[in-house]
Every structure is written in structure tokens, then in C-alpha cells.
Design a protein around this motif. Sequence first.
Motif, mmCIF file in Angstrom:
data_model
loop_
_atom_site.group_PDB
_atom_site.id
_atom_site.type_symbol
_atom_site.label_atom_id
_atom_site.label_comp_id
_atom_site.label_asym_id
_atom_site.label_seq_id
_atom_site.Cartn_x
_atom_site.Cartn_y
_atom_site.Cartn_z
ATOM 1 N N ALA A 169 -1.266 5.277 1.688
ATOM 2 C CA ALA A 169 -0.811 3.903 1.471
ATOM 3 C C ALA A 169 -0.065 3.384 2.693
ATOM 4 O O ALA A 169 -0.226 2.220 3.090
ATOM 5 C CB ALA A 169 0.083 3.848 0.238
ATOM 6 N N TRP A 170 0.765 4.235 3.286
ATOM 7 C CA TRP A 170 1.519 3.837 4.487
ATOM 8 C C TRP A 170 0.575 3.433 5.616
ATOM 9 O O TRP A 170 0.773 2.411 6.276
ATOM 10 C CB TRP A 170 2.402 5.004 4.930
ATOM 11 N N SER A 171 -0.448 4.238 5.838
ATOM 12 C CA SER A 171 -1.395 3.949 6.910
ATOM 13 C C SER A 171 -2.059 2.591 6.700
ATOM 14 O O SER A 171 -2.204 1.790 7.633
ATOM 15 C CB SER A 171 -2.448 5.058 6.973
ATOM 16 N N GLU A 172 -2.435 2.319 5.449
ATOM 17 C CA GLU A 172 -3.106 1.061 5.129
ATOM 18 C C GLU A 172 -2.157 -0.125 5.280
ATOM 19 O O GLU A 172 -2.501 -1.152 5.878
ATOM 20 C CB GLU A 172 -3.636 1.141 3.696
ATOM 21 N N LEU A 173 -0.934 0.026 4.763
ATOM 22 C CA LEU A 173 0.020 -1.086 4.781
ATOM 23 C C LEU A 173 0.582 -1.328 6.174
ATOM 24 O O LEU A 173 0.900 -2.466 6.531
ATOM 25 C CB LEU A 173 1.158 -0.803 3.792
ATOM 26 N N LEU A 174 0.718 -0.264 6.970
ATOM 27 C CA LEU A 174 1.202 -0.431 8.338
ATOM 28 C C LEU A 174 0.204 -1.242 9.153
ATOM 29 O O LEU A 174 0.588 -2.113 9.953
ATOM 30 C CB LEU A 174 1.423 0.944 8.990
ATOM 31 N N GLU A 175 -1.060 -0.968 8.920
ATOM 32 C CA GLU A 175 -2.105 -1.699 9.644
ATOM 33 C C GLU A 175 -2.073 -3.185 9.295
ATOM 34 O O GLU A 175 -2.298 -4.047 10.147
ATOM 35 C CB GLU A 175 -3.468 -1.098 9.296
ATOM 36 N N LYS A 176 -1.740 -3.477 8.022
ATOM 37 C CA LYS A 176 -1.680 -4.876 7.577
ATOM 38 C C LYS A 176 -0.292 -5.478 7.745
ATOM 39 O O LYS A 176 -0.103 -6.671 7.466
ATOM 40 C CB LYS A 176 -2.086 -4.962 6.100
ATOM 41 N N ASN A 177 0.679 -4.631 8.149
ATOM 42 C CA ASN A 177 2.067 -5.079 8.295
ATOM 43 C C ASN A 177 2.556 -5.751 7.013
ATOM 44 O O ASN A 177 3.099 -6.851 7.020
ATOM 45 C CB ASN A 177 2.198 -6.045 9.475
ATOM 46 N N LYS A 178 2.372 -5.044 5.901
ATOM 47 C CA LYS A 178 2.658 -5.611 4.593
ATOM 48 C C LYS A 178 3.676 -4.766 3.843
ATOM 49 O O LYS A 178 3.631 -3.540 3.872
ATOM 50 C CB LYS A 178 1.367 -5.696 3.777
ATOM 51 N N SER A 179 4.614 -5.433 3.150
ATOM 52 C CA SER A 179 5.579 -4.763 2.286
ATOM 53 C C SER A 179 5.091 -4.828 0.849
ATOM 54 O O SER A 179 4.281 -5.705 0.491
ATOM 55 C CB SER A 179 6.959 -5.419 2.401
ATOM 56 N N VAL A 180 5.613 -3.912 0.001
ATOM 57 C CA VAL A 180 5.133 -3.855 -1.386
ATOM 58 C C VAL A 180 6.280 -3.594 -2.347
ATOM 59 O O VAL A 180 7.312 -3.013 -1.981
ATOM 60 C CB VAL A 180 4.078 -2.736 -1.570
ATOM 61 N N PRO A 184 6.562 -0.357 5.321
ATOM 62 C CA PRO A 184 6.148 0.852 6.051
ATOM 63 C C PRO A 184 6.952 1.007 7.345
ATOM 64 O O PRO A 184 7.204 0.036 8.053
ATOM 65 C CB PRO A 184 4.667 0.602 6.337
ATOM 66 N N ARG A 185 7.362 2.222 7.634
ATOM 67 C CA ARG A 185 8.094 2.485 8.875
ATOM 68 C C ARG A 185 7.126 2.469 10.059
ATOM 69 O O ARG A 185 5.937 2.774 9.896
ATOM 70 C CB ARG A 185 8.781 3.852 8.815
ATOM 71 N N PRO A 186 7.642 2.174 11.256
ATOM 72 C CA PRO A 186 6.797 2.252 12.458
ATOM 73 C C PRO A 186 6.297 3.677 12.676
ATOM 74 O O PRO A 186 6.923 4.644 12.239
ATOM 75 C CB PRO A 186 7.744 1.823 13.585
ATOM 76 N N ASN A 187 5.197 3.790 13.350
ATOM 77 C CA ASN A 187 4.566 5.086 13.567
ATOM 78 C C ASN A 187 5.501 6.081 14.253
ATOM 79 O O ASN A 187 5.555 7.259 13.894
ATOM 80 C CB ASN A 187 3.294 4.894 14.397
ATOM 81 N N GLU A 188 6.273 5.601 15.258
ATOM 82 C CA GLU A 188 7.180 6.496 15.986
ATOM 83 C C GLU A 188 8.247 7.079 15.061
ATOM 84 O O GLU A 188 8.588 8.267 15.149
ATOM 85 C CB GLU A 188 7.853 5.745 17.144
ATOM 86 N N GLN A 189 8.778 6.237 14.176
ATOM 87 C CA GLN A 189 9.788 6.713 13.222
ATOM 88 C C GLN A 189 9.206 7.763 12.284
ATOM 89 O O GLN A 189 9.854 8.766 11.975
ATOM 90 C CB GLN A 189 10.344 5.544 12.410
#
Length: 509
Positions: free
Chosen positions: A121-132, A178-183
Amino acid sequence: MEELKAIRKSRKKIVSVNASSSKAELLNEELIEDRLVNRSLEKGLLLEFKKDSDRILLAVAQRPDGKKNWMVLDQNGVTSSIKRQQVTYIVPGISNFDQAEIAAFVQKAQDNMDPSLLEFAWSELLEKNKSVTVEEMAEIIFGSVEPLERYSAHLLLSKDEVYFTVVETTGLRCVYGPRPNEQVEERIRRKVAKEAAEKEFQEFIKLLGSAKSMPSQDKPSKSSWKDDEIIWSRIKSLEAYAIDACKTDEQIKTAGMILKKMGLAKTTSSAVNLLINIGYFPVHVNLDLLKMSIPTDHLEKITSAAQSLLSDSSDPDEINRKDLTNLKVYAIDVDEADELDDALSATKLQDGRIKIWIHVADATRYVQPGSIVDREAMRRGTSVFLPTATYSMFPENLAMGGMSLRQGELCNAVTVSVVLHDDGSIAECSVFNSVIKPTYMLTYESASELLHLNLEEEVELRILSEAANLRLKWRRQQRPKGQNYIRTVLFLYTLIGMNRTPQVMMGMC
């Protein structure tokens, strides 16, 4: 998203949305929204609450308790009065829940706790820059917004420390981003390290439990705990806690964790008993010694170095030593003395004056300045003599061996010879290295008894007694002379030694 679809399919989640029920669902959602935002409670609601700092439980609301509290019946069958602020989540879509069903509900939620779901879910939402919201997450990962799936999503998000963070909170309703990838990468590294540390700590707790269950004769030696640096650090933290000598908050925290994992109270007495039970402390440990940082044993390297010194037969002062083996030598001490390091000899010169020799075991025969044994002795500063034990500044094999005077054996010593005037004052004195052969090892009582018997063959002991009386008489005559007297007495205390039997030594200075 394909991964999530596959997981949903494998879980066989079938969601049917009936158009005719959409209005009822909307009304329910409005009611749910009110409960989450305002923490509105009513009888029969299934809620999650914080019991204490360590426990979060599910419970069924029973009835109001005054104006601010509610009585709830939790999953363990315990009724409690809680504040609204303790409520962390209200399971939506449920009313009149049966308390007997809580355990099954919790188990089903636990079965859904798959962290990989959050990762997808994180991977999908990070790509869309979406909160849930929790409900949206339930739909994404479970394909359902039923009460169980919502609560499962809430558990996953509330316990997650890697992929998501709370970006908005209104009452009990939270929005997660979603947190940034680096975090995420950094948090995964921390999580792996934390899990490894927890596993290692659990192994340490098992080690303590194993040592605790062993018979006394089989328990690990104190020195064996030093083999591993991390284990030794934890043991030292526990020891510091036991004697109330923690220097850092980390030591207090470590000791507290150990005691908690061992099922013990966080008290100094619990720490002491645990250290006794694993064999680190002796059964009759003297805590005062530990609090004063008085060492009770020597490191193996110090003991080994001492043994090497005993094996070395060379004597750097051999050519300068006077042979006094012809003298009768009396070593006098308490009956419990483990080591004898000084002795006395006496005779009368042809002119009638008394000559006394004070022999002190020559420690420098074995210890060279700056050596490892010398540095350790300097660090300790002194030997400690207690009614129950003696803790020597030198290793026992050295202190009770080469550094002690042994009856009938040749012993190296430093000797002070003193000639007295008839009035008890000092006529002459000298200090030199010597070799002696102790004749008697006497206690105070046996020395007094020999004097009382007045045996002809113990004339030297009577001479020592006579010298003591002369010195006592002389000292009493010097008292009015003030400071000069005090300096003289202090000097003679050092030179001759006053702590001997009353009959033999009281008058010597």
C-alpha cells in the motif's frame, strides 16, 4: 496494486455492495464519523482503550460512570472505569457487541496483521502522493470496510513505525501519509537492528535463567561474565543498580529491563538477589564494600603476574642483606591473622643497654616500581581487614606467600635496629635489608602467657618486655614538652611500631 489484488484473492475476500443499502451505509458512516471525532460512547460499542503504558485492550462499553467516565468490560473479563481520553479507537459499524466474542474478534484481527500489506500500500500511495484514512486503507488492502477489516487496518497503521506517519488527527480519526523513500529505508535499517538487539537481549535473559537454575557449585564464575563485553556491561549495570550506584540513566534503564524480563520488581533488593542467584555475588555479599568500590578479588593477569614473581628466585638486594638468622625472632599478631609481615628480636649489649630489631617483610623483594602488580597495589592503596574477611592490596598467593614471614623459613626483610639508653631514649638506630628466620608465630595471648611463665629459655621475650616498660616510662616523661614530644612520638611510632601486645610493646615508644 497487482500485489494487493493477489493478496485479496488469496484471502478470498468477497465484497458485495448492494445499491439498496447505500443510504443506510451513508447514515452509518455519519454516525461512525461522529463517534470517532467526538469520542461519543454508548452501551454495546466495541472500543479500544489504553489500560496502562504497556497494554492496549478491546472492551465493550457498559454504562456511564459519573459525568466523565465509562464502565467497560474488557477482553479479559475485567470491568474498569475509564476516561474518554483513554479510548484510542471505536470499532465502527458495531453495536451491542457480546463481550464473549472479543477474544475471537482479536484473533481474527491478528490473523490479518501482515506487514507486507502495508508495504504494498505504501508503494502505491507514495507513487500517487496520497494520504488515507483507516477506512480507505481497509478498502485498499482488504477490499472491504467491514468492522473487522477496519480494525485490522487500524492496528496495522497504529503499530507501524516504518511506512506511514500521522498527518492529521481529529478526535479518534487519523489520516496517514506515506513516508519518503529515504525515511523508510532508514527506518527499516533501524527496525532490523532493533529486532537483532531484542533477540540478543532475550538470549541474555535465557542465560541468566540458566545460571539461576544451576546448583551452587556449577554456577558461572564471576570472571566468566567478563568474556563478552555486552554481557559484562549489563551485569555491571545490574550491580550498580543493586548498590544504588548507577552513574547514567542508561544503567538504570538496562537494569530495569533485566529485572522486568526476569519477572522481578524494579528494586535494589531484587537486583541483589538475582546477582546472588546467578552466582555473581556470594550468598553473604558485603554491599558496603561494593558501595565504597573496594575490590574483593584480583584480575587473573594480576594473579598470574604475582605467581611469576614468586617463581623468580633472584633477589636484587641479595649482596646488601645482613644475615640475622642467628636471632630469635618473634612474630606476634591476632589469632585470625592470615599474613604476618612484621616481627621482633631483642638482646642486651655488654654495656647493659637493650638492642631491638624490628623486622618487616620486604615487599620490594617481589614488586618492582611501575610493574603491573605495583600499579594495582597503588590503585587499591591499602589492604582491608574485616571481621569476616581480608582483602589484600596484593594477590593472595603473594601476600600470604613471599610477602609474609613464615616460621622456620628464610625470609627477606627490612630491619630497623634500635639501641636504647637506660632511660628509654633512643641512643642509635639504623635501617637495612636483612635475612631472618622466624622462630615463633605467637598470638597476643600466647606471648603474654610466655611472659607470665618467666621461662629461662625465653630471655629475649623478657628483654622485649623490659624495653617496652622503658619506652613507656620515657614517653610519660616527655609529655610536658608539647609539640617536640608529639613529633618524636609520631616518628617513633613509625620507626618501631606501637600496635603490639600490652606486655611487650606498650612502653617501647
